[in-house]
Structure formats: structure tokens, C-alpha cells
Design a protein around this motif. Structure first.
Motif, PDB file in Angstrom:
ATOM      1  N   ARG A 123     101.957  17.813  -4.893  1.00 59.11           N
ATOM      2  CA  ARG A 123     101.623  16.436  -4.508  1.00 59.11           C
ATOM      3  C   ARG A 123     100.340  16.374  -3.665  1.00 59.11           C
ATOM      4  O   ARG A 123      99.871  15.297  -3.325  1.00 59.11           O
ATOM      5  N   ILE A 124      99.795  17.544  -3.308  1.00 55.25           N
ATOM      6  CA  ILE A 124      98.624  17.586  -2.422  1.00 55.25           C
ATOM      7  C   ILE A 124      97.382  17.956  -3.230  1.00 55.25           C
ATOM      8  O   ILE A 124      97.395  18.903  -4.024  1.00 55.25           O
ATOM      9  N   ARG A 125      96.301  17.209  -3.015  1.00 56.16           N
ATOM     10  CA  ARG A 125      95.025  17.525  -3.651  1.00 56.16           C
ATOM     11  C   ARG A 125      93.982  17.725  -2.554  1.00 56.16           C
ATOM     12  O   ARG A 125      93.605  16.774  -1.861  1.00 56.16           O
ATOM     13  N   ILE A 126      93.526  18.975  -2.373  1.00 50.63           N
ATOM     14  CA  ILE A 126      92.507  19.276  -1.368  1.00 50.63           C
ATOM     15  C   ILE A 126      91.133  18.956  -1.949  1.00 50.63           C
ATOM     16  O   ILE A 126      90.815  19.367  -3.067  1.00 50.63           O
ATOM     17  N   PRO A 157     105.963   9.526  -3.269  1.00 53.33           N
ATOM     18  CA  PRO A 157     106.885   9.127  -4.346  1.00 53.33           C
ATOM     19  C   PRO A 157     106.891   7.616  -4.557  1.00 53.33           C
ATOM     20  O   PRO A 157     107.183   6.854  -3.637  1.00 53.33           O
ATOM     21  N   GLY A 158     106.552   7.205  -5.768  1.00 54.17           N
ATOM     22  CA  GLY A 158     106.589   5.786  -6.102  1.00 54.17           C
ATOM     23  C   GLY A 158     105.457   4.987  -5.497  1.00 54.17           C
ATOM     24  O   GLY A 158     105.448   3.757  -5.583  1.00 54.17           O
ATOM     25  N   LYS A 159     104.497   5.671  -4.859  1.00 50.75           N
ATOM     26  CA  LYS A 159     103.382   4.954  -4.222  1.00 50.75           C
ATOM     27  C   LYS A 159     102.066   5.585  -4.658  1.00 50.75           C
ATOM     28  O   LYS A 159     102.027   6.631  -5.278  1.00 50.75           O
ATOM     29  N   ARG A 160     100.979   4.916  -4.278  1.00 49.96           N
ATOM     30  CA  ARG A 160      99.663   5.469  -4.621  1.00 49.96           C
ATOM     31  C   ARG A 160      99.326   6.633  -3.693  1.00 49.96           C
ATOM     32  O   ARG A 160     100.018   6.867  -2.710  1.00 49.96           O
ATOM     33  N   GLU A 161      98.247   7.305  -3.999  1.00 44.88           N
ATOM     34  CA  GLU A 161      97.802   8.408  -3.153  1.00 44.88           C
ATOM     35  C   GLU A 161      97.258   7.874  -1.826  1.00 44.88           C
ATOM     36  O   GLU A 161      96.655   6.799  -1.784  1.00 44.88           O
TER      37      GLU A 161
END
Length: 510
Positions: free
Chosen positions: A183-186, A206-210
Motif C-alpha cells: 500500500r506504500i509508494r516511495i 482502504p476504500g479511500k484515495r491515496e
């Protein structure tokens, strides 16, 4: 009318509405005060350019009488009526809590007695047995709710030191959410921490935008102790929930690299942000930043928690100029005893931000955090200047011990420098609590005119950084005579009408 904004054991903060005066502009106010029981013996006085003042050096749990008069170009007005206020004592808060408990307990006993009388009445008359059963069931439910904690006295959550856990990893999982690394984008590296790199990135909720986040990573090749120390900060941060404390999103502990994920603060650390935008903000904006920091520190203090490293470099700023306290690497917990302070041996101490008792004896408390907050105030009002400039750490320690305090930055309102000096009192019990600081700053924000008087309007600044400014705002004639060992002449000065330092400065040989 004169209002008491707050009172500690040794200080009282007063404020009043600026009057419409027919004899020209108001130059300043003179505040005369004395102990109620010693009205005929002697009194002290002080001056203030603004319609507010903090009077220090008072006795605990003592009633004082205050009179105020105005000085214009035409001279002094008559004194106001008497205003009576009392300083606090160590037991006042405890007594208030005990009083509330006593009222609740009395009401509970009275209610229970009434219930017994009604029950006996219905038993004797043999009527309404269904009512008795219903009432007993209701009472059992109420007691069950009390035992389950549904009804409890108002209070705040208490901080739990992760070091008290036999296995510190349990504290991490108790106070911090585990995040799936997918779920993490560095995105990019934005700095370096003690244990590894600090990056910006995105977290998919979960269920939301980044959402944007900052990610602290633990560099490879670590030993168990380094991993434990790295995650300790997450165990601390995860216990806090306040808009002026950096928010922990979660941790990654089950895969490598080990990560701590926190909310992203667009403007970075407060010291570098202020240096980058030197002179760009209004005084009210700066006071708003200080108010946010004080609010966060009040929350930590109420939880019985000591930061130990409060400095502008450890305050983060978001795009809305909201300041949040961060960096809990040096933090420790306080004992329940209000006089207790955490003592540690060894470890680096940030000398320029640290209270004298913490430097000398390694004793840290919320009062030493208040000293550090005064330094943060100075950093903010000077737009990120280095405290004590190029003085060595040893020179700073010696100067503080000899009574030196940082002069006000250019353009600093006198009321704010008053508060700084109040935070830098040598006796830690005389420093304001963070609740007092928040109240005082709120008053300044509500009355912006109190920020118009600058320190350079009140006194002549010292010629060199090593000189201590004389503050007529704080020192009375009585205090001045004591300081030059001529206290026996107090009554002579008062009888001759020399009630303020301004009058003393104009004395002539005649």
C-alpha cells in the motif's frame, strides 16, 4: 474592570479594557499591588505599555490588592478602585477535584438513601411489587455500567512508556497499526534520519484515495537494539491524538525495510521554513504558530509526558501553517508525583534549548519543556536565528547561570518577550504551565492591539549581546532596592513618592 487571566503559585496575569481617556493618548499603565494583610506596611509597583501584565515573585495562596492608573502627556490619573485576586497553591487543583468527588458522592448517597426509603415504603404497604423489581433491575444495570467504565470522571489518557514492556515489540503492535508494504509508494528521498533515510510517498488507504505521507526507513545491517530504538518512536507517537502532534499512520515491521509512516508536512521543519520566509508573516500569524505548538505541548504535559528536545527544528509545518510537535527520540515519561522529574545518566543534551536544572542534574520535567518553549518562541520571532548566536555551549551555560537571558528579537511585541522571560525563570516551579501559556496567547490573539507595543518602544536595547536588558515591566522599586542591598530604605522611597523606577531614574541631587 480588571480580570485575572490565570494565576500560579507565584504569579498572576491581569488584563483590562483600554479606557477612552479624555486627556490625550495613554503612554502606559502603573500597577500598584500589595498583600491584603499588609496594606499599611509597603507596596510594590510595575508598569506596562499594554493593557495586560504578568506579575511575578508573589507568595503562594496569598490575597493581593491591585490598583491601576493611567499616564498620559498630562500626567497620572487617580488610582482605580481595589481589585482583589489570590495566587494559587499546590493543593488548589487537588482540592477542586476532591470537592467535585465529594459532591458526586453526596448526591449518590442521598439518592441511595431515598431509594431505600421508597423500597421500605412499598414493602410495608405491600403495594407495587412490580415497581420494586423494575427498580432493582435498573439499579443493577446502573452499577454494571459504573463497573464497566461507561460512567467515569472526565480525564485524559495517560502515556505508557514502551521501555516498561518486557518485550518492546509488543508495545509497537499495541500502539501502531501494521501496514501492508504493497500500500506504500516511495517517491523521493527528502532527508536523512538517525537510523536511515526519510522519504516522501503515497499511502493507499482502504476504500479511500491515496494520501501523501513521510516514510522513515531503517537502513540495512541493523542489530536488534537499533531496530528496537527505531520502532520505539512509533510506540510513543501511536499513543497521541491531537491536531498539533504529528500523526502516525502505521509501521512496517514484518518485511524489509522496516518503516515508520507519518503524515506528510509540506513545509518541513519550522526553523528552515522561517529562515526561508524571513519577514514574510504578520505578528498574528507568528503568534498563531506559537499557539499551536503550546497546545500540542499542553496535550503532552496533561498525559504526563516530557519531550526533552523541544526546538524549532523538531516542529513540522503543513501547507496551512499549522505547526505540529514531532521527533520523540529523546522523550521520557514523568512519574505520578508532580514534583518528580526523569533523571538519566549520559546522553546528548541540546544545551541551547535546555533548562539549567536539566543540564546540571539531568532532571527533565514539563517545567524544563516550558523553558525550551521559551527558546522556540525566540526562534519564531527571530525567523529561525540560532539561539545565543555564535556563543560556545560552555559560554551559554555560564551566562545563563549568571542571569543572562536572550534579548527580544527586533520587532518583537513586549508581551511576547515577557512570556519568554517568564518561561526562563531559574526556579522551575515559577515557570508557567502550558495551560497558562495557551490561555495567555489566546488573549493576545483576541486583542491584537496588545501586540502593537514593541520591546524597542519600551526600553533602550543593550549595546552588546552580553548585556542583560533592564525591564521596568517586571522590576519594582522594592525589588531594585533589594538587588542593591538597600532594602531598608523602601519606606523612605515610598513616602517620598518614588513609586516607580521611571520616577527613580529622574531623581536629582535636590
Amino acid at each position: 474592570m480588571v480580570r485575572k487571566d490565570w494565576a500560579s503559585q507565584n504569579s498572576i496575569a491581569l488584563s483590562w479594557q483600554e479606557p477612552d481617556f479624555p486627556h490625550g493618548a495613554i503612554l502606559d499603565y502603573e500597577i500598584k499591588y500589595y498583600e491584603k494583610e499588609h496594606e499599611q506596611l509597603s507596596y510594590s509597583s510595575t508598569r506596562s505599555k499594554a493593557p495586560s501584565v504578568i506579575i511575578t515573585g508573589l507568595k503562594p495562596a496569598t490575597k493581593y490588592i491591585f490598583h491601576i492608573r493611567v499616564r498620559t502627556a498630562a500626567g497620572y490619573s487617580g488610582y482605580s478602585q481595589k481589585f482583589e485576586f489570590e495566587t494559587g497553591d499546590e493543593t488548589s487543583d487537588m482540592a477542586a477535584e476532591q470537592g467535585q468527588i465529594l459532591v458526586i458522592a453526596t448526591a449518590a448517597v442521598g439518592g441511595f438513601t431515598l431509594l431505600v426509603i421508597l423500597t421500605l415504603f412499598f414493602l410495608i404497604t405491600g403495594r407495587c411489587q412490580w415497581y420494586i423489581k423494575a427498580k432493582m433491575k435498573s439499579e443493577e444495570k446502573r452499577r454494571a455500567h459504573l463497573q464497566n467504565g461507561d460512567l467515569r470522571f472526565p480525564g485524559v489518557k495517560t502515556y505508557i512508556d514502551p521501555d516498561t514492556y518486557e518485550d518492546p515489540s509488543l508495545a509497537v503492535h499495541e500502539f501502531a497499526k501494521e501496514i501492508d508494504p504493497s500500500r506504500i509508494r516511495i517517491e523521493r528521498v527528502i532527508g536523512a534520519g538517525e537510523f536511515g533515510e526519510v522519504c516522501s510517498g503515497r499511502l493507499k488507504t482502504p476504500g479511500k484515495r491515496e494520501i501523501p505521507v513521510a516514510i522513515k526507513t531503517l537502513k540495512g545491517g541493523y542489530v536488534d537494539r537499533q531496530r528496537r530504538d527505531f520502532l520505539r518512536e512509533a510506540s510513543i507517537m501511536g499513543q497521541f491524538d491531537h491536531p498539533n502532534i504529528i500523526r502516525l499512520e502505521g509501521v512496517v515491521t514484518k518485511s524489509r525495510p522496516v518503516m515508520i509512516v507519518v503524515e506528510y508536512m509540506e513545509n518541513g521543519s519550522l526553523d528552515s521554513f522561517l529562515r526561508k520566509h524571513d519577514g514574510h508573516f504578520t505578528v498574528i500569524q507568528l503568534v498563531g504558530m506559537l499557539r499551536g505548538i503550546a497546545s500540542g505541548m499542553k496535550y503532552l504535559s496533561d498525559m504526563g509526558y516530557v519531550h526533552r528536545d523541544l526546538a524549532a527544528r523538531n516542529i513540522l509545518v503543513n501547507s496551512n501553517l499549522m505547526c505540529k510537535v514531532s521527533d520523540f527520540g529523546l522523550s521520557r515519561v514523568l512519574e505520578d508525583d508532580p514534583e518528580a522529574a526523569y533523571t538519566t545518566s549520559g546522553g546528548k543534551i541540546p544545551i541551547r534549548w535546555t533548562a539549567p536544572e536539566a543540564i546540571a542534574y539531568r532532571k527533565f520535567s514539563s517545567a524544563s519543556d516550558a523553558w525550551s518553549y521559551g527558546i522556540v518562541m525566540w526562534e519564531v520571532m527571530s525567523y529561525g536565528e540560532r539561539p545565543y548566536w555564535e556563543m560556545s555551549n560552555q559560554d551559554v551555560i555560564l551566562s545563563i547561570e549568571e542571569g543572562y537571558r536572550l534579548p527580544a528579537p527586533m520587532g518583537c511585541p513586549a508581551s511576547l518577550h515577557q512570556l519568554m522571560l517568564h518561561c526562563w525563570q531559574k526556579e522551575r516551579n515559577h515557570r508557567p504551565k502550558f495551560s497558562d501559556i495557551v490561555s495567555f496567547l489566546d488573549k493576545l490573539i483576541r486583542n491584537p492591539s496588545t501586540l502593537h507595543t514593541l520591546v524597542e518602544d519600551v526600553l533602550v536595547m543593550p549595546d552588546s549581546p552580553g548585556e542583560v536588558p533592564e525591564y521596568p515591566l517586571f522590576v519594582s522599586v522594592s525589588d531594585w532596592l533589594d538587588s542593591i542591598k538597600m532594602g531598608q530604605y523602601k519606606n523612605n522611597f515610598m513616602a517620598a513618592g518614588f513609586t516607580t523606577l521611571d520616577m527613580v531614574s529622574r531623581m536629582s541631587i535636590e
